[in-house]
Design a protein around this motif. Structure first.
Motif, PDB file in Angstrom:
ATOM      1  N   ARG A   1      14.784   7.324  -9.814  1.00 21.34           N
ATOM      2  CA  ARG A   1      16.085   6.652  -9.627  1.00 21.34           C
ATOM      3  C   ARG A   1      15.881   5.189  -9.250  1.00 21.34           C
ATOM      4  NH1 ARG A   1      17.265  11.492  -6.957  1.00 21.34           N
ATOM      5  NH2 ARG A   1      17.255  10.588  -4.875  1.00 21.34           N
ATOM      6  N   ALA A   2      14.769   4.916  -8.535  1.00 23.82           N
ATOM      7  CA  ALA A   2      14.500   3.536  -8.082  1.00 23.82           C
ATOM      8  C   ALA A   2      13.720   2.735  -9.123  1.00 23.82           C
ATOM      9  CB  ALA A   2      13.724   3.589  -6.761  1.00 23.82           C
ATOM     10  N   GLY A   3      13.321   3.366 -10.214  1.00 21.15           N
ATOM     11  CA  GLY A   3      12.511   2.677 -11.225  1.00 21.15           C
ATOM     12  C   GLY A   3      11.100   2.385 -10.744  1.00 21.15           C
ATOM     13  N   ALA A   4      10.614   3.211  -9.810  1.00 22.65           N
ATOM     14  CA  ALA A   4       9.257   3.006  -9.267  1.00 22.65           C
ATOM     15  C   ALA A   4       8.337   4.128  -9.748  1.00 22.65           C
ATOM     16  CB  ALA A   4       9.308   2.998  -7.746  1.00 22.65           C
ATOM     17  N   ARG A   5       7.039   3.849  -9.689  1.00 24.81           N
ATOM     18  CA  ARG A   5       6.064   4.874 -10.037  1.00 24.81           C
ATOM     19  C   ARG A   5       5.565   5.575  -8.783  1.00 24.81           C
ATOM     20  NH1 ARG A   5       3.524   3.266 -15.353  1.00 24.81           N
ATOM     21  NH2 ARG A   5       4.328   1.179 -15.673  1.00 24.81           N
ATOM     22  N   VAL A   6       4.899   6.717  -9.008  1.00 23.66           N
ATOM     23  CA  VAL A   6       4.354   7.474  -7.884  1.00 23.66           C
ATOM     24  C   VAL A   6       2.852   7.651  -8.081  1.00 23.66           C
ATOM     25  CG1 VAL A   6       4.363   9.710  -6.701  1.00 23.66           C
ATOM     26  CG2 VAL A   6       6.521   8.688  -7.433  1.00 23.66           C
ATOM     27  N   ALA A   7       2.093   7.274  -7.051  1.00 22.87           N
ATOM     28  CA  ALA A   7       0.652   7.543  -7.028  1.00 22.87           C
ATOM     29  C   ALA A   7       0.387   8.503  -5.880  1.00 22.87           C
ATOM     30  CB  ALA A   7      -0.142   6.254  -6.816  1.00 22.87           C
ATOM     31  N   CYS A   8      -0.462   9.489  -6.107  1.00 23.71           N
ATOM     32  CA  CYS A   8      -0.705  10.505  -5.078  1.00 23.71           C
ATOM     33  C   CYS A   8      -2.188  10.550  -4.720  1.00 23.71           C
ATOM     34  CB  CYS A   8      -0.232  11.858  -5.599  1.00 23.71           C
ATOM     35  SG  CYS A   8      -0.313  13.138  -4.375  1.00 23.71           S
ATOM     36  N   ASP A   9      -2.487  10.320  -3.456  1.00 24.87           N
ATOM     37  CA  ASP A   9      -3.843  10.508  -2.946  1.00 24.87           C
ATOM     38  C   ASP A   9      -4.032  12.018  -2.784  1.00 24.87           C
ATOM     39  OD1 ASP A   9      -6.122  10.835  -1.366  1.00 24.87           O
ATOM     40  OD2 ASP A   9      -5.765   9.041  -0.166  1.00 24.87           O
ATOM     41  N   ASN A  10      -4.785  12.606  -3.727  1.00 24.38           N
ATOM     42  CA  ASN A  10      -4.931  14.077  -3.780  1.00 24.38           C
ATOM     43  C   ASN A  10      -6.272  14.523  -3.209  1.00 24.38           C
ATOM     44  OD1 ASN A  10      -3.708  16.522  -4.513  1.00 24.38           O
ATOM     45  ND2 ASN A  10      -4.697  16.588  -6.519  1.00 24.38           N
ATOM     46  N   THR A  11      -6.884  13.647  -2.384  1.00 24.31           N
ATOM     47  CA  THR A  11      -8.219  13.915  -1.841  1.00 24.31           C
ATOM     48  C   THR A  11      -8.285  15.227  -1.066  1.00 24.31           C
ATOM     49  OG1 THR A  11      -8.647  11.540  -1.641  1.00 24.31           O
ATOM     50  CG2 THR A  11      -9.994  12.985  -0.289  1.00 24.31           C
ATOM     51  N   TRP A  12      -7.299  15.475  -0.208  1.00 24.02           N
ATOM     52  CA  TRP A  12      -7.376  16.640   0.672  1.00 24.02           C
ATOM     53  C   TRP A  12      -7.009  17.931  -0.046  1.00 24.02           C
ATOM     54  CZ3 TRP A  12      -6.035  16.097   6.529  1.00 24.02           C
ATOM     55  CH2 TRP A  12      -6.835  15.081   7.080  1.00 24.02           C
ATOM     56  N   ALA A  13      -6.120  17.854  -1.030  1.00 22.21           N
ATOM     57  CA  ALA A  13      -5.680  19.083  -1.694  1.00 22.21           C
ATOM     58  C   ALA A  13      -6.597  19.432  -2.867  1.00 22.21           C
ATOM     59  CB  ALA A  13      -4.247  18.918  -2.179  1.00 22.21           C
TER      60      ALA A  13
END
Ligand code: PLP
Length: 374
Positions: free
Chosen positions: A163-175
């Motif tokens: 909705r905000a026109g932003a991207r998502v980056a996920c630090d998936n190190t722990w999972a």
């Protein structure tokens, strides 16, 4: 193919020159040009590309279900590459309990290049919504988080970011991609400190980014990787590919052992609180049930008392090693407030554990004797 099969085979094929089943380590920094001036192998120079790095990137892309991956010299080099691919004036939202160096990097390095950021509690969606600005380009997610093991709803953040026109980056190190699948939940990028569970043996420092689509942002990241030059070394790539092959089975054990340790601690009179998403009492438990295949190998607990009591418990441990980091075969414990220093948000009575591959009863026995004096 299933995750276990990808972990063994993705990026691996017998060496065409020798038939070697285990890949050779290509230390050469340069590759021969044919008389006609072309490069028949496809390789030119070690910073641009290297066979071990290419194999690792193929494996990481397959494991996360992404289009491509870029391997870096450390997790923080990978994180930096994402911020370097943005522009002055852009705004980033980060968790207020992100890996503390991620915030330090934004505050002390990228702020001077006019990359703006707001740190918020990502488990509070209304607060995230309020932090969004017209210039918000990226929301950085890290789940489970450090040191309170908070769980962020990735799909909800993705919906808000769209909705905000932003991207998502996920630090998936722990999972790890075994437990949480950010790209399937709509995230654009996954970041790893492969130093941790992917390497799995506490002997290689490295990082990676995996992208959902080979888009313009990823091309900019690739330029930062190759031109910036913080690439993963050939031997490090080789160690990582080796470690990844046993990731599914190591993670199963880490999760089972951490659950056993969390249950033991939750019933111990010298322990005030246990933070582990597998416990029904944990605030993030319902999201973790939806979002994670199992609850991970990381937990923290608050000893009854203050800093001195927590440090005394850690000091009495004989099997468990007092050291920072996580994801290796040995169980590690650390007083997180001491690691993070003056501006820490970690409670002084808190100890963080990376539960290892030892028999959990031996780890529990060591904790029992250490807590006895508490
Ligand atoms: C360790 C860690 C990092 C940093 O990675 P390095 O490989 O040490 O540079 C980033 N995020 C998380 C969640 C980590 O645990």
């Amino acid at each position: 193919m299933r995750f276990e099969t990808l972990a063994v085979h993705a990026g691996h094929r017998p060496d065409p020159a020798t038939g070697a089943v285990t890949p050779p380590i290509h230390l050469s920094t340069t590759f021969e040009r044919a008389p006609d001036g072309t490069f028949p192998s496809g390789y030119v120079y070690g910073r641009d590309a290297n066979p071990n790095r290419r194999s690792l990137e193929e494996s990481l892309a397959a494991l996360e279900g992404g289009a491509a991956a870029a391997a870096f010299a450390s997790g923080m080099a990978a994180t930096s590459a994402v911020f370097q691919a943005l522009e002055p004036g852009d705004h980033v939202i980060v968790p207020d309990d992100s890996y503390y160096i991620t915030r330090k990097l934004l505050q002390e390095v990228f702020a001077r290049w006019r990359l703006e950021h707001t740190a918020v509690d990502l488990t509070d969606l209304a607060a995230v919504e309020r932090a969004v600005r017209p210039a918000t380009r990226l929301i950085w997610v890290e789940t489970p988080s450090n040191p309170l093991i908070r769980i962020t709803d990735i799909a909800a953040i993705v919906a808000l970011a769209r909705r905000a026109g932003a991207r998502v980056a996920c630090d998936n190190t722990w999972a790890t991609p075994m437990l949480t699948r950010p790209l399937e939940l709509g995230a654009d990028l996954v970041m790893h400190s492969t130093t941790k569970y992917l390497g799995g043996h506490s002997d290689v420092l490295s990082g990676a980014l995996v992208t959902l689509t080979d888009d313009e942002l990823f091309h900019r990241i690739r330029t930062v990787q190759i031109a910036g030059g913080a690439v993963a070394a050939p031997f490090d790539c080789w160690l990582l590919l080796r470690g990844i092959r046993s990731l599914p089975y190591r993670m199963q054990a880490h999760c089972q052992h951490a659950a056993a340790v969390a249950q033991f601690l939750a019933l111990h009179p010298a322990v005030a609180r246990v933070h582990y998403p597998g416990l029904a009492s944990h605030r993030g438990h319902p999201i973790a049930v939806r979002q994670m295949k199992a609850f991970g190998g990381m937990l923290s607990f608050e000893v009854r008392g203050e800093r001195a009591e927590a440090l005394a418990v850690a000091a009495r441990l004989e099997l468990v090693t007092r050291a920072t980091s996580l994801g290796g075969p040995e169980t590690l414990i650390e007083h997180r407030a001491s690691v993070e220093g003056a501006h820490t948000r970690a409670p002084e009575s808190l100890l963080r554990m990376s539960v290892g591959l030892e028999h959990p009863d031996d780890v529990i026995a060591d904790l029992a004797q250490a807590l006895e004096g508490a």
